[in-house]
Design a protein around this motif. Structure first.
Motif: not given
Ligand code: MN
Ligand code: LR7
Length: 541
Positions: A217, A219, A351-352
């Protein structure tokens, strides 16, 4: 007054000294020094030709000097400062996380090595294949995107990173992506229209040159030695699809928090992903905390897969839009068509996690999720798809496009039935009791029921010891409303179709009408606004 102030200063000084000692002590604990040393060993010249016993090389370094070499002509300060939050703006508005905090951290930061300490002494093959890292994004914040890229460059052995492919899924500002392409190894592909993450990832995979694909991803922050364990497992067996433990980056203050190492991916019948405890028998059998964890499904965003295997298995279902469902489709496909899924505890990626989508869904969030999951259910779940429809009645009748190609793919690959998956991969997923999923058709306070060979309205009764066989449901097990009405009401081939709140008799085009509350049911010209023609399913337990 003065004495109080002097005391306060003395206390603060003592606290500061203690704090410094604590910090130094923390840094010398085996775990943290392993973190620093191993990322040093990756970025400084440990040629990958050595037997890489990561984490044990006691090299000390200045964290800030290394990225400068890695960034080429890219001007980080300029990139970040050109787009900062304006005073007074809501820091959560555009990204559903606190972008002000993220910007404050800048392009990189040290994070705690959250692995089990035994991971630091794991060894990997000296010769591992390199990977293409694929990151798709739509209007990602510059600071989170840059940290994702930089963390990869800082914490991966350079020889393992063939390239980082950014797919800009039609973000408002093309420069978010283009400027990053000044960083060595970083490529930027921009979609000319919004495609969603599924088609974007396929585009990235098609452009990749390495033999192994790594998806992230936009972020994330990868942690110490994240890549080696995953590439090692895929090298040993190309049908394995592996993911890291996904640590949590706080959406409020961006603290990096270790996730539990005892979780795997699971879901419920509405195809809602959830983390769940590893079954107790498996937990007991785990003597080695560095061992892979078999998982029925992956979260979806962060995984490593052999490129030829990805292509052979049919990449992704590219008729899925924007977001959602592709992780089930991929997971079912991998298991049922001869591969496996695992989580590697010695690989950690932060991961955010967010509470809402910060971007729009052109066809609406709910409809898109239904379309995507419905495609997954229709192609892969065989007779078990009935439980999906019971759990998500609103999915019935929604458009989901043609699945011919995917059904053909499944056949061509000679994949096992979903029953096999249920029995061998996810036996913990309970099949609902027929009763529990039954719903009846309700109108006002009354329910539809069969009276001999006609239909009428009667008192709604719950299902208890005496099950009202006569009550007619919208979904009862795998029987649809149409099927039930056909069997109770009128001889075949008469068919009924729900249309909004009315039920239309297909042959005559007329609608089911109760006319008088207690009288027998009839069919009349459709008038959706009339109460006597309005039906709603009610779950009874
Ligand atoms: Mn995500
Ligand atoms: O239209 C879009 N185009 C995109 O390129 C929508 C999204 N995206 C990008 C987006 O910028 C991000 O980089 O796709 C990526 C995933 O989108 P997120 O971050 O909004 O999704 P998520 O983290 O909430 O969702 C998880 O489930 C998704 C289902 O489709 C994907 O598989 C995500 O990759 C996945 N994320 C993870 O697995 C990380 C761990 C989270 C969990 C659980």
């Amino acid at each position: 007054m003065r004495r109080i102030r002097a005391n306060a200063i003395a206390i603060l000084t003592v606290a500061w000294i203690l704090g410094t000692f604590y910090y130094l002590w923390q840094d010398n604990k085996p775990q943290s020094s392993a973190a620093a040393a191993s990322s040093a060993s990756q970025t400084r010249g440990r040629s990958h030709g050595q037997k890489a016993v990561s984490g044990r090389l006691e090299i000390h370094r200045d964290d800030r000097t290394i990225p400068l070499i890695l960034l080429g002509s890219f001007d980080e300060k300029d990139y970040l400062s050109r787009k900062l939050l304006k005073p007074g703006d809501d820091p959560y508005r555009d990204h559903a996380f606190n972008v002000q905090e993220s910007d404050r951290l800048g392009g990189e930061r040290a994070i705690r090595d959250t692995r089990h300490y035994r991971c630091a002494s794991m060894s990997y093959d000296a010769e591992l294949p390199s990977t293409s890292i694929i990151i798709t994004f739509h209007n990602e914040a510059r600071s989170t995107l840059l940290r994702t890229v930089k963390s990869v460059l800082m914490r991966s052995p350079p020889s393992l990173v063939q390239e980082i492919i950014l797919i800009d899924d039609f973000s408002s500002d093309p420069e978010d992506c283009q400027l990053l392409a000044q960083i060595p190894k970083v490529r930027c592909l921009r979609n000319v229209r919004r495609e969603g993450l599924i088609r974007s990832r396929v585009r990235g995979a098609n452009a990749a040159s390495a033999s192994i694909l790594t998806f992230l991803d936009s972020h994330c922050e990868v942690n110490t030695d994240w890549l080696q364990p995953m590439i090692q497992r895929v090298k040993e067996d190309h049908t394995r699809v592996v993911s890291p433990i996904i640590d949590v980056i706080s959406l409020d203050n961006f603290a990096y928090l270790a996730a539990s190492a005892d979780l795997r991916g699971g879901f419920d019948w509405s195809l809602h992903f959830k983390w769940e405890q590893i079954p107790i028998e498996q937990k007991m059998a785990r003597s080695d905390p560095t061992q892979p964890i078999r998982t029925p499904v992956i979260a979806g965003g962060i995984f490593v897969m052999d490129r030829s295997w990805f292509n052979r298995l049919g990449q992704y279902d590219t008729r899925m839009d924007i977001w959602g469902g592709e992780n089930f489709e991929l997971s079912f496909r991998v298991w049922m068509c001869g591969g496996s899924l695992e989580i590697l505890p010695c690989s950690r990626v932060g991961h955010v996690f967010r509470k809402r989508h910060p971007y729009d869904f052109p066809e609406g969030n709910a409809l898109t999720y239904i379309k995507n999951t419905r495609r997954a259910a229709e192609v892969w779940m065989d007779e078990y798809k009935q439980y999906y429809y019971s759990a998500r009645p609103s999915a019935q009748g929604k458009v989901y496009g043609s699945i011919t190609d995917r059904v053909a793919l499944r056949k061509r690959l000679n994949c096992k039935p979903f029953r096999w998956y249920m029995e061998n991969v996810y036996p913990e997923l309970r099949v609902p009791e027929q009763e529990a999923v039954t719903s009846v058709l309700r109108q006002g306070g009354l329910c539809l029921e069969a009276r001999g060979d006609s239909l009428g309205l009667g008192e709604c009764r719950g299902i208890g010891a005496t099950r009202p066989h006569s009550q007619v449901g919208a979904t009862s097990g795998n029987q649809s409303t149409a099927a039930l009405l056909t069997s109770f009401c009128c001889p075949p081939p008469q068919k009924w179709k729900p249309k909004g709140s009315v039920l239309q008799h297909l042959v005559s085009g007329l609608c089911l009408d109760s006319q008088t509350p207690m009288g027998p049911l009839v069919i009349n010209p459709c008038r959706p606004q009339v109460a006597s023609q309005s039906w709603e399913p009610q779950i009874i337990t």
